[in-house]
Scaffold this motif. Sequence first.
Motif, PDB file in Angstrom:
ATOM      1  N   MET A  64      21.689  47.711  38.556  1.00 21.48           N
ATOM      2  CA  MET A  64      22.654  48.234  37.590  1.00 21.48           C
ATOM      3  C   MET A  64      24.077  48.017  38.062  1.00 21.48           C
ATOM      4  N   ASP A  65      24.331  48.215  39.397  1.00 25.38           N
ATOM      5  CA  ASP A  65      25.679  48.005  39.922  1.00 25.38           C
ATOM      6  C   ASP A  65      26.121  46.570  39.714  1.00 25.38           C
ATOM      7  N   LYS A  66      25.219  45.634  39.912  1.00 21.59           N
ATOM      8  CA  LYS A  66      25.561  44.221  39.750  1.00 21.59           C
ATOM      9  C   LYS A  66      25.920  43.918  38.291  1.00 21.59           C
ATOM     10  N   ASP A  67      25.157  44.458  37.361  1.00 17.30           N
ATOM     11  CA  ASP A  67      25.446  44.231  35.942  1.00 17.30           C
ATOM     12  C   ASP A  67      26.809  44.797  35.561  1.00 17.30           C
ATOM     13  N   GLU A  68      27.105  45.989  36.081  1.00 17.54           N
ATOM     14  CA  GLU A  68      28.405  46.595  35.786  1.00 17.54           C
ATOM     15  C   GLU A  68      29.540  45.761  36.375  1.00 17.54           C
ATOM     16  N   ALA A  69      29.327  45.240  37.605  1.00 15.41           N
ATOM     17  CA  ALA A  69      30.348  44.403  38.233  1.00 15.41           C
ATOM     18  C   ALA A  69      30.549  43.115  37.443  1.00 15.41           C
ATOM     19  N   ASP A  70      29.460  42.525  36.969  1.00 16.16           N
ATOM     20  CA  ASP A  70      29.573  41.307  36.161  1.00 16.16           C
ATOM     21  C   ASP A  70      30.328  41.592  34.863  1.00 16.16           C
ATOM     22  N   ARG A  71      30.069  42.766  34.268  1.00 20.00           N
ATOM     23  CA  ARG A  71      30.771  43.112  33.034  1.00 20.00           C
ATOM     24  C   ARG A  71      32.272  43.237  33.284  1.00 20.00           C
ATOM     25  N   LEU A  72      32.645  43.843  34.404  1.00 18.04           N
ATOM     26  CA  LEU A  72      34.066  43.987  34.739  1.00 18.04           C
ATOM     27  C   LEU A  72      34.714  42.635  35.008  1.00 18.04           C
ATOM     28  N   ILE A  73      33.968  41.735  35.637  1.00 15.21           N
ATOM     29  CA  ILE A  73      34.512  40.398  35.917  1.00 15.21           C
ATOM     30  C   ILE A  73      34.774  39.653  34.615  1.00 15.21           C
ATOM     31  N   GLU A  74      33.819  39.736  33.674  1.00 18.21           N
ATOM     32  CA  GLU A  74      34.019  39.069  32.390  1.00 18.21           C
ATOM     33  C   GLU A  74      35.204  39.668  31.639  1.00 18.21           C
ATOM     34  N   LYS A  75      35.355  40.976  31.747  1.00 20.69           N
ATOM     35  CA  LYS A  75      36.490  41.642  31.107  1.00 20.69           C
ATOM     36  C   LYS A  75      37.800  41.200  31.761  1.00 20.69           C
ATOM     37  N   ALA A  76      37.765  41.018  33.081  1.00 18.61           N
ATOM     38  CA  ALA A  76      38.953  40.543  33.795  1.00 18.61           C
ATOM     39  C   ALA A  76      39.324  39.137  33.358  1.00 18.61           C
TER      40      ALA A  76
ATOM     41  N   GLN B 128      34.606  44.547  42.627  1.00 15.93           N
ATOM     42  CA  GLN B 128      34.316  44.275  44.039  1.00 15.93           C
ATOM     43  C   GLN B 128      33.909  45.546  44.768  1.00 15.93           C
ATOM     44  N   ASN B 129      34.456  46.670  44.348  1.00 11.48           N
ATOM     45  CA  ASN B 129      34.103  47.937  44.975  1.00 11.48           C
ATOM     46  C   ASN B 129      32.693  48.368  44.578  1.00 11.48           C
ATOM     47  N   ILE B 130      32.304  48.089  43.308  1.00  9.47           N
ATOM     48  CA  ILE B 130      30.970  48.479  42.841  1.00  9.47           C
ATOM     49  C   ILE B 130      29.888  47.589  43.452  1.00  9.47           C
ATOM     50  N   TYR B 131      30.139  46.266  43.385  1.00  7.68           N
ATOM     51  CA  TYR B 131      29.134  45.311  43.880  1.00  7.68           C
ATOM     52  C   TYR B 131      29.889  44.073  44.381  1.00  7.68           C
ATOM     53  N   PRO B 132      30.168  43.955  45.668  1.00  6.62           N
ATOM     54  CA  PRO B 132      30.942  42.817  46.197  1.00  6.62           C
ATOM     55  C   PRO B 132      30.269  41.484  45.862  1.00  6.62           C
ATOM     56  N   SER B 133      31.078  40.522  45.398  1.00  8.14           N
ATOM     57  CA  SER B 133      30.538  39.208  45.035  1.00  8.14           C
ATOM     58  C   SER B 133      31.581  38.139  45.280  1.00  8.14           C
ATOM     59  N   THR B 134      31.087  36.922  45.401  1.00 10.77           N
ATOM     60  CA  THR B 134      31.981  35.773  45.613  1.00 10.77           C
ATOM     61  C   THR B 134      32.820  35.508  44.365  1.00 10.77           C
ATOM     62  N   ARG B 135      32.255  35.726  43.173  1.00  8.93           N
ATOM     63  CA  ARG B 135      32.982  35.474  41.931  1.00  8.93           C
ATOM     64  C   ARG B 135      34.254  36.300  41.864  1.00  8.93           C
ATOM     65  N   ALA B 136      34.118  37.585  42.140  1.00  7.10           N
ATOM     66  CA  ALA B 136      35.298  38.452  42.087  1.00  7.10           C
ATOM     67  C   ALA B 136      36.302  38.092  43.158  1.00  7.10           C
ATOM     68  N   ARG B 137      35.811  37.803  44.371  1.00  8.35           N
ATOM     69  CA  ARG B 137      36.722  37.464  45.467  1.00  8.35           C
ATOM     70  C   ARG B 137      37.501  36.186  45.170  1.00  8.35           C
TER      71      ARG B 137
END
Length: 390
Positions: free
Chosen positions: A1-13, A33-42
Amino acid sequence: MDKDEADRLIEKAKLCLRSGRTDRALQLLYEAQNIYPSTRARVLIDAILRNGGSTGPETNHVQPPAGWRDEDIRHQDTNSASGDEKKSYTEDQRQGVLRIKNCKDFYEILGVQKNATDEDLKKAYRKLALKFHPDKNFAPGATDAFKAIGNAYAVLSNPEKRHQYDQYGDQSATLNAPQHSTHSRHPGHYRSFHRDFEADISPEELFNIFFGGRFPTGNIHVYTNQGASYSQFYQPRRRRAYERREEVVEENQSQNTFTALLQLLPVLVLILISVFTQMMATNPPYSLFYKPAMGLVVSRETQHMGVPYYVDKSFEKEYRGAALDELEKTIESDYIEHLQGSCWKEKQQKSDLANLGQLYRDERLKQKAESMRLDNCEKLHRLVGRQRVK
């Protein structure tokens, strides 16, 4: 669930980036990045900081989410700064990017005339794509220039889109004009231009098709959406690109099959000629040996040397006089060659037996070698002696 939420925030960004709200995009990326650290956000955060969207969370009152320490932010800023210092560029590269940015149409971007052939377009694209590829050219705006080159080739290499572009492209706003100004000057036409002259393949996929999936240097470059002026012309069509690659593979397979058939063609021709020759060939008129299967059962001797040979029952009707003399000369020559070959084999066998008897000290082999008769050699000797006497 954390990963899905992080992906949603990235798409919104990403949506915020497209609309120019860099600070909001940066805040959303920090949250992701705080919810689920990922290379995409970084990568997106690095891109925003590196391109001046914000020098850090503090500058534009964007506070990092809980869990982000000052060391993390300073580390990110340091990485971005050190990366920019390493990526130097020449004045020629900077001027080249400016030239692409100031071009008014796709032909000017590729540097070709409006009557350019497909081969001219390919040559121009190859040269410019290598020159402006972001793995090689680190001048500001090189990525945008690379995308503009890919879009120009993708449109002009498509006959239908090129025809439409030649009709309506010059009436559009310049490629580097802001989006809002284009709407204000051509409110209805902009949407048509954007739809009709949008490339069916992304610049990265087009480059991979031309250069085998990788840049010659072997480097890896990550593309990020930075709200560039050319980004409106580049919405990836992955499904269409996949279908095009499938068509290219099928075309290559067809060409390979055709090439293989061309290579085998000489062999097939030789086989057909051989079969045809055998079908058309007639039985020889004579043989040095008795061959009832071929009908050569009548025994004869040559008039000059007395060489025995065999012919069929109709031989005398076909060969008389000079024709018979010529044929018997051929028979005698064949017979001498046959005796010479047989004599050499007999001598070789006798020599081999003698060598074996000496090697193994076998008296039985030695005696067999000494008693071995050279019949064909004797026939050859008698035949040559008879020829000398005559």
